[in-house]
Write a protein that holds these residues in place. Sequence first.
Motif, PDB file in Angstrom:
ATOM      1  N   ARG A   1       0.912  -1.374  -0.012  1.00  0.00           N
ATOM      2  CA  ARG A   1       0.026  -0.100  -0.181  1.00  0.00           C
ATOM      3  C   ARG A   1       0.829   1.370  -0.044  1.00  0.00           C
ATOM      4  N   ALA A   2       2.305   1.117   0.696  1.00  0.00           N
ATOM      5  CA  ALA A   2       3.105   2.295   0.715  1.00  0.00           C
ATOM      6  C   ALA A   2       3.383   2.540  -0.677  1.00  0.00           C
ATOM      7  N   LYS A   3       3.723   1.652  -1.323  1.00  0.00           N
ATOM      8  CA  LYS A   3       4.244   1.741  -2.898  1.00  0.00           C
ATOM      9  C   LYS A   3       3.038   2.288  -3.520  1.00  0.00           C
ATOM     10  N   GLU A   4       1.619   1.757  -3.542  1.00  0.00           N
ATOM     11  CA  GLU A   4       0.558   2.670  -4.243  1.00  0.00           C
ATOM     12  C   GLU A   4       0.510   4.035  -3.698  1.00  0.00           C
ATOM     13  N   GLN A   5       0.871   4.096  -2.619  1.00  0.00           N
ATOM     14  CA  GLN A   5       0.636   5.851  -2.289  1.00  0.00           C
ATOM     15  C   GLN A   5       2.078   6.519  -2.451  1.00  0.00           C
ATOM     16  N   GLY A   6       2.880   5.790  -3.347  1.00  0.00           N
ATOM     17  CA  GLY A   6       4.130   6.595  -3.698  1.00  0.00           C
ATOM     18  C   GLY A   6       5.042   6.908  -2.641  1.00  0.00           C
ATOM     19  N   GLN A   7       5.044   6.077  -1.505  1.00  0.00           N
ATOM     20  CA  GLN A   7       6.165   6.386  -0.306  1.00  0.00           C
ATOM     21  C   GLN A   7       7.277   5.221  -0.556  1.00  0.00           C
ATOM     22  N   ILE A   8       7.158   4.202  -1.410  1.00  0.00           N
ATOM     23  CA  ILE A   8       8.147   3.133  -1.447  1.00  0.00           C
ATOM     24  C   ILE A   8       8.369   3.081  -3.022  1.00  0.00           C
ATOM     25  N   ARG A   9       9.446   3.124  -3.342  1.00  0.00           N
ATOM     26  CA  ARG A   9       9.768   3.125  -4.985  1.00  0.00           C
ATOM     27  C   ARG A   9       9.151   1.800  -5.623  1.00  0.00           C
ATOM     28  N   ASP A  10       8.818   1.751  -6.859  1.00  0.00           N
ATOM     29  CA  ASP A  10       8.109   0.646  -7.444  1.00  0.00           C
ATOM     30  C   ASP A  10       9.220  -0.654  -7.619  1.00  0.00           C
ATOM     31  N   ASP A  11      10.383  -0.438  -7.692  1.00  0.00           N
ATOM     32  CA  ASP A  11      11.387  -1.249  -8.217  1.00  0.00           C
ATOM     33  C   ASP A  11      11.748  -1.955  -6.675  1.00  0.00           C
TER      34      ASP A  11
END
Lengths: 208, 208
Positions: B150-160
């Motif tokens: 969810r943190a990825k989806e929220q842009g708080q963790i990089r996609d890779d």
Amino acid sequence: MTKQAEGAAERPARGRGRRPADEVRADVFRVVGEVLLKEGIADLTFERVARLSGVSKTTLYKWWPSKGALALDGYFHAVEEALAFEDTGDIRADLTRQLRAFAHIMTGTPAGRVVTELIGQSQTDEDLATAFRSLYSSGRRRLAGERLLRAKEQGQIRDDVDVQILVDQLWGAVYHRMLIPDEPVTDDFVVALVSNLIDGITPPTAAS
Amino acid sequence: MTKQAEGAAERPARGRGRRPADEVRADVFRVVGEVLLKEGIADLTFERVARLSGVSKTTLYKWWPSKGALALDGYFHAVEEALAFEDTGDIRADLTRQLRAFAHIMTGTPAGRVVTELIGQSQTDEDLATAFRSLYSSGRRRLAGERLLRAKEQGQIRDDVDVQILVDQLWGAVYHRMLIPDEPVTDDFVVALVSNLIDGITPPTAAS
């Protein structure tokens, strides 16, 4: 190595002359390291180490009161060179190379099982836990800490970072996958351990 | 809890009516969790769980074939609420809060020793190792992974970033200090685990 080959490789009797302690210890470490890295801890006995090193069982027991202590001291010295911390001035490359060597020993030799079983047994054996720390892990922590501190001096790690915590987030993360193997120790894993810490995990735009 | 108090708290006989399985399991989890978090694994016996939960030993053995399985299933459910992954939209705050709760259970309750002993024993007990993964660690990995995704989806963790590797660099790092206690699990440690990954460990000027 067959028992017969071992017999042929056995040290000749040395009469009653006393060899320097350092030389005797080096012989023992070499033998213990070979057994642990090639065969495993089940094949490590005082009897066999005495035969292969030419060191009496009395001397072995005097210096290493338990099989755990003998294994840990021998293992520390056996992997010291393979796990040395190079300093090329590039902390990312140097850590990745060292962690690859560590992952190889843990997953590609019987030593991985030796170490995880010793950690396992040390949860209920206080003497073994003390031996593990004093003969193996605290020394490895010190060596890793020295390399990480040089990276600080070279401006590659921030001054406010506690380098001992990085030990848990790099090598400790590998131990976690060895001890609770939900996920495998792969090369991608090792590379990501280092890059997650060096690059951080947030997108460039989200950095505060 | 004294043995007498336990006797008083014992469930009344329920005649021959069959309770729903979910209700029975919830009673068992509650009892096992209380024993593990307040007393430790030495005090966990099928006899005692049967007495405190009002569930027959036959039923207990049918669902949990070993003490390890009973302990792990009960422990998972006992800590599920305390170790829930909140989502306030701030991954740094949410992870730090969750890791503080985890560190408290590991260092401030008998459960820390329960878990480290089970991990230790699972190094040489394949059935227990399987139970540990299927009843505890893989479920915890899944829950952590969901919050990190969810943190990825929220842009708080990089996609890779592979979020499962963060599990090893956060909770795995805590397990490392619990299992090989060269260094203590402190609040500074917990806070730094998160900030090392979110901020990265390189100085701003050294970022490539």
